[in-house]
Design a protein around this motif. Structure first.
Motif, PDB file in Angstrom:
ATOM      1  N   GLY A 432     -17.430   1.769   2.112  1.00 36.73           N
ATOM      2  CA  GLY A 432     -16.479   1.068   1.249  1.00 36.73           C
ATOM      3  C   GLY A 432     -15.117   1.726   1.195  1.00 36.73           C
ATOM      4  O   GLY A 432     -14.346   1.478   0.262  1.00 36.73           O
ATOM      5  N   LEU A 433     -14.786   2.563   2.179  1.00 37.16           N
ATOM      6  CA  LEU A 433     -13.500   3.256   2.188  1.00 37.16           C
ATOM      7  C   LEU A 433     -12.547   2.729   3.259  1.00 37.16           C
ATOM      8  O   LEU A 433     -11.375   3.107   3.283  1.00 37.16           O
ATOM      9  N   GLY A 434     -13.032   1.884   4.158  1.00 33.96           N
ATOM     10  CA  GLY A 434     -12.209   1.430   5.279  1.00 33.96           C
ATOM     11  C   GLY A 434     -10.962   0.710   4.844  1.00 33.96           C
ATOM     12  O   GLY A 434      -9.841   1.050   5.271  1.00 33.96           O
ATOM     13  N   LEU A 435     -11.095  -0.311   3.991  1.00 34.97           N
ATOM     14  CA  LEU A 435      -9.926  -1.074   3.557  1.00 34.97           C
ATOM     15  C   LEU A 435      -9.030  -0.252   2.644  1.00 34.97           C
ATOM     16  O   LEU A 435      -7.804  -0.453   2.624  1.00 34.97           O
ATOM     17  N   ALA A 436      -9.609   0.669   1.862  1.00 31.79           N
ATOM     18  CA  ALA A 436      -8.782   1.546   1.036  1.00 31.79           C
ATOM     19  C   ALA A 436      -7.890   2.417   1.906  1.00 31.79           C
ATOM     20  O   ALA A 436      -6.720   2.672   1.584  1.00 31.79           O
ATOM     21  N   ILE A 437      -8.423   2.886   3.034  1.00 33.51           N
ATOM     22  CA  ILE A 437      -7.619   3.677   3.969  1.00 33.51           C
ATOM     23  C   ILE A 437      -6.522   2.818   4.595  1.00 33.51           C
ATOM     24  O   ILE A 437      -5.387   3.266   4.777  1.00 33.51           O
ATOM     25  N   THR A 443       0.915   1.680   2.738  1.00 30.18           N
ATOM     26  CA  THR A 443       1.822   2.196   1.706  1.00 30.18           C
ATOM     27  C   THR A 443       2.653   3.347   2.258  1.00 30.18           C
ATOM     28  O   THR A 443       3.851   3.465   1.967  1.00 30.18           O
ATOM     29  N   LEU A 444       2.014   4.196   3.074  1.00 34.00           N
ATOM     30  CA  LEU A 444       2.717   5.322   3.673  1.00 34.00           C
ATOM     31  C   LEU A 444       3.836   4.843   4.599  1.00 34.00           C
ATOM     32  O   LEU A 444       4.882   5.493   4.709  1.00 34.00           O
ATOM     33  N   HIS A 445       3.652   3.694   5.227  1.00 32.73           N
ATOM     34  CA  HIS A 445       4.655   3.154   6.140  1.00 32.73           C
ATOM     35  C   HIS A 445       5.644   2.222   5.449  1.00 32.73           C
ATOM     36  O   HIS A 445       6.504   1.624   6.118  1.00 32.73           O
ATOM     37  N   GLY A 446       5.524   2.048   4.143  1.00 34.34           N
ATOM     38  CA  GLY A 446       6.421   1.150   3.434  1.00 34.34           C
ATOM     39  C   GLY A 446       6.134  -0.308   3.696  1.00 34.34           C
ATOM     40  O   GLY A 446       7.004  -1.164   3.502  1.00 34.34           O
ATOM     41  N   GLY A 447       4.914  -0.625   4.132  1.00 37.61           N
ATOM     42  CA  GLY A 447       4.528  -2.014   4.396  1.00 37.61           C
ATOM     43  C   GLY A 447       3.566  -2.528   3.350  1.00 37.61           C
ATOM     44  O   GLY A 447       3.452  -1.977   2.245  1.00 37.61           O
ATOM     45  N   SER A 448       2.859  -3.597   3.675  1.00 36.37           N
ATOM     46  CA  SER A 448       1.910  -4.202   2.740  1.00 36.37           C
ATOM     47  C   SER A 448       0.742  -4.770   3.521  1.00 36.37           C
ATOM     48  O   SER A 448       0.810  -4.974   4.736  1.00 36.37           O
ATOM     49  N   VAL A 449      -0.345  -5.010   2.803  1.00 41.15           N
ATOM     50  CA  VAL A 449      -1.543  -5.585   3.401  1.00 41.15           C
ATOM     51  C   VAL A 449      -2.066  -6.661   2.464  1.00 41.15           C
ATOM     52  O   VAL A 449      -2.025  -6.519   1.243  1.00 41.15           O
ATOM     53  N   SER A 450      -2.528  -7.759   3.036  1.00 39.09           N
ATOM     54  CA  SER A 450      -3.086  -8.851   2.242  1.00 39.09           C
ATOM     55  C   SER A 450      -4.312  -9.385   2.959  1.00 39.09           C
ATOM     56  O   SER A 450      -4.486  -9.186   4.173  1.00 39.09           O
ATOM     57  N   PRO A 455     -15.904 -17.981   2.099  1.00 42.53           N
ATOM     58  CA  PRO A 455     -17.304 -17.758   2.480  1.00 42.53           C
ATOM     59  C   PRO A 455     -17.738 -18.732   3.584  1.00 42.53           C
ATOM     60  O   PRO A 455     -17.490 -19.933   3.519  1.00 42.53           O
ATOM     61  N   GLY A 456     -18.373 -18.176   4.627  1.00 44.70           N
ATOM     62  CA  GLY A 456     -18.870 -18.981   5.723  1.00 44.70           C
ATOM     63  C   GLY A 456     -17.834 -19.390   6.740  1.00 44.70           C
ATOM     64  O   GLY A 456     -18.170 -19.979   7.763  1.00 44.70           O
ATOM     65  N   ILE A 457     -16.554 -19.126   6.472  1.00 48.94           N
ATOM     66  CA  ILE A 457     -15.478 -19.523   7.395  1.00 48.94           C
ATOM     67  C   ILE A 457     -14.892 -18.304   8.100  1.00 48.94           C
ATOM     68  O   ILE A 457     -14.667 -18.318   9.304  1.00 48.94           O
ATOM     69  N   GLY A 458     -14.651 -17.253   7.360  1.00 45.42           N
ATOM     70  CA  GLY A 458     -14.118 -16.055   7.976  1.00 45.42           C
ATOM     71  C   GLY A 458     -13.093 -15.368   7.097  1.00 45.42           C
ATOM     72  O   GLY A 458     -12.781 -15.809   5.982  1.00 45.42           O
ATOM     73  N   THR A 459     -12.557 -14.265   7.607  1.00 45.70           N
ATOM     74  CA  THR A 459     -11.610 -13.431   6.864  1.00 45.70           C
ATOM     75  C   THR A 459     -10.426 -13.094   7.759  1.00 45.70           C
ATOM     76  O   THR A 459     -10.590 -12.842   8.944  1.00 45.70           O
ATOM     77  N   THR A 460      -9.239 -13.096   7.149  1.00 45.19           N
ATOM     78  CA  THR A 460      -8.019 -12.708   7.854  1.00 45.19           C
ATOM     79  C   THR A 460      -7.302 -11.645   7.038  1.00 45.19           C
ATOM     80  O   THR A 460      -6.947 -11.880   5.872  1.00 45.19           O
ATOM     81  N   VAL A 461      -7.103 -10.483   7.640  1.00 47.47           N
ATOM     82  CA  VAL A 461      -6.364  -9.395   7.010  1.00 47.47           C
ATOM     83  C   VAL A 461      -5.041  -9.252   7.743  1.00 47.47           C
ATOM     84  O   VAL A 461      -5.013  -9.138   8.975  1.00 47.47           O
ATOM     85  N   THR A 462      -3.924  -9.253   6.981  1.00 45.67           N
ATOM     86  CA  THR A 462      -2.589  -9.222   7.577  1.00 45.67           C
ATOM     87  C   THR A 462      -1.868  -7.952   7.173  1.00 45.67           C
ATOM     88  O   THR A 462      -1.775  -7.632   5.975  1.00 45.67           O
ATOM     89  N   LEU A 463      -1.353  -7.238   8.177  1.00 41.33           N
ATOM     90  CA  LEU A 463      -0.532  -6.049   7.965  1.00 41.33           C
ATOM     91  C   LEU A 463       0.918  -6.413   8.215  1.00 41.33           C
ATOM     92  O   LEU A 463       1.258  -6.931   9.279  1.00 41.33           O
ATOM     93  N   ARG A 464       1.771  -6.152   7.239  1.00 37.55           N
ATOM     94  CA  ARG A 464       3.194  -6.479   7.371  1.00 37.55           C
ATOM     95  C   ARG A 464       4.006  -5.188   7.431  1.00 37.55           C
ATOM     96  O   ARG A 464       3.964  -4.377   6.505  1.00 37.55           O
TER      97      ARG A 464
END
Length: 478
Positions: A432-437, A443-450, A455-464
């Motif tokens: 449970g530490l992967g997304l926290a890292i 944050t260290l790079h001055g960016g953001s993550v969302s 459920p059942g369709i999928g997940t999209t994680v975006t790094l800006r």
């Protein structure tokens, strides 16, 4: 031998003292202005009345000289019992011979009077003079005409104003005393008013001091009706208590999750060691037990490493401009063996340059790809995409068609050690530490993550990532 001297604590003035000081200064200014105005008004009125008396007396003597000069002797004031003479008169001819004068006029020489004016000129203001016996007089002079002679008689009038000056002096002393008494009263009232006005602050401080870690659910602004001026303070305190309550709850949950995550590998290691010692075993059995123990040790080492990484949010890093597509293709190739085993495809789309620490970037995107592989069923798809947003920012998204996340759990997916019950059922080896890292790196790079998921369709994680600085272009290899 050296000794270190502790710095003395900075002394600060209390709010009560400041309010009383401001109140006293304001009161002093008001008293000085009002009393000085009254004093000047009284002095001006007295001087005006005395000067008008002298001028009127000179004009009446002029009329007598013009009509009945023989009656001038009757105009010389004489002291009577209980009726002291307040004004003195001297009458001279054009050659400077004194014809008539009051007995006390000898103390006032002719040259002390202001220059005399003729009947065609206005009589000016009188002048003040103080004798050797501390008597004060108002002096004025004018010529009286007769038969066409404008300098027929010189008229000099002196009005004693000793009593008026004494009255002015006494009034000034009383004014000073009134100002002093007013300041003393203002100081006492100021202390009383300031203390009563600041009593809500003391009550608020006492109430906040009674709040402990077990009472963080309490709020300052909802239980008591505070003055309107404290609305902003109570709102800030309540917001702080809310943050503390949330942080304390997260810390408690973090501690519980940490204990749970550490207990599992430790129990496994202990169980394997107890089984190994329960009876004599073959070399192959010992080898399997040791290999299993090494896997648990590696799991513990990764967990400790992740915790140490999160504990140093300001760790040193070196940003440089890299080719985002090339970096993503390298990561896709690295995870290709695992993806092939579960028949999952990894694709890369788009291109662009980003200014990041290459190692930290690989770790962040690698965590996202690893999560996608764990929670995507066989024959799944993982897409790595590079997009350019408004303002020059670069967005890198990692999308899968896996199990997805419930909407209620999305705000917590970046919390440390947080794993949803469904995630634990699908893959029970995570910490449970992967997304926290990932969030810490962004944050260290001055960016953001969302994250967006269904459920059942999928997940999209975006790094800006922020647009690369102008000077970073030179860092690209030619």
């Amino acid at each position: 031998m050296s000794s270190t001297r502790q710095p003395e604590p900075r002394r600060s003035t209390s709010i009560t003292a400041r309010l009383v000081a401001f109140y006293l200064v304001s009161t002093l200014l008001i008293l000085l202005c009002t009393n000085w105005f009254q004093f000047k008004a009284l002095s001006k009125d007295l001087n005006y009345e005395d000067n008008e008396f002298v001028v009127e007396r000179i004009n009446s003597l002029r009329d007598i000289v013009a009509r009945h000069p023989d009656a001038l002797r009757d105009q010389i004031p004489i002291d009577r019992p209980g009726q002291p003479v307040r004004h003195l008169i001297r009458i001279q001819d054009a050659e400077g011979r004194t014809l008539l004068e009051s007995p006390q006029m000898s103390e006032l020489a002719v040259g002390l009077f202001p220059p005399a004016v003729t009947a065609q000129e206005n009589i000016g203001r009188s002048t003040k003079y103080r004798t050797s016996n501390h008597r004060r007089y108002l002096l004025n002079a004018a010529w009286a005409q007769k038969g066409g002679d404008p300098h027929f008689r010189l008229l000099q009038v002196a009005l004693e104003i000793t009593n008026e000056d004494a009255l002015i002096s006494k009034y000034l002393l009383r004014t000073v005393a009134a100002v002093a008494i007013g300041l003393l009263l203002a100081a006492g009232l100021g202390v009383l008013i300031a203390r009563r006005g600041l009593r809500p602050l003391q009550e608020m401080a006492a109430k906040v001091a009674r709040i402990t870690e077990a009472d963080l659910h309490q709020r300052v602004g909802t239980t008591t009706s505070w003055p309107k001026e404290l609305d902003q303070l109570t709102a800030a305190l309540d917001a702080m208590l809310a943050r503390l309550e949330e942080s304390f709850a997260r810390l408690s949950e973090f501690s519980a999750n940490l204990a749970h995550e550490l207990r599992t590998p430790i129990n496994n290691l202990r169980g394997e060691a107890e089984v190994a010692l329960s009876r004599a075993r073959s070399e192959e059995e010992y080898r399997r037990i040791i290999e299993s123990s090494i896997e648990e040790y590696e799991r513990l080492a990764r967990m400790v490493g992740d915790i140490l990484f999160l504990a140093r949010p300001d760790r040193a890093h070196e940003k440089r401009l890299i080719d985002a597509r090339q970096a993503l293709e390298t990561l896709a190739e690295y995870y290709s063996n695992v993806a092939e085993e579960q028949q999952t495809s990894i694709s890369v789309e788009g291109s662009g340059d980003i200014c990041v620490d290459p190692n930290l970037f690989q770790r962040a995107v690698g965590n996202l790809i690893s999560n996608a592989l764990h929670y995507t069923p066989k024959s799944g798809r993982i897409s790595l995409k590079i997009d350019h947003e408004e303002g020059g920012a670069v967005a890198i998204s990692v999308a899968d068609n896996g199990m997805g996340v419930e909407e209620a759990e999305l705000p917590r997916v970046f919390d440390r050690f947080y794993r949803s019950p469904q995630a634990r059922l699908v893959y029970n080896q995570g910490s449970g530490l992967g997304l926290a890292i990932v969030r810490s790196i962004m944050t260290l790079h001055g960016g953001s993550v969302s994250v967006a998921s269904a459920p059942g369709i999928g997940t999209t994680v975006t790094l800006r990532f922020a647009p690369p600085p102008p000077g970073a272009v030179d860092a690209l290899p030619q």
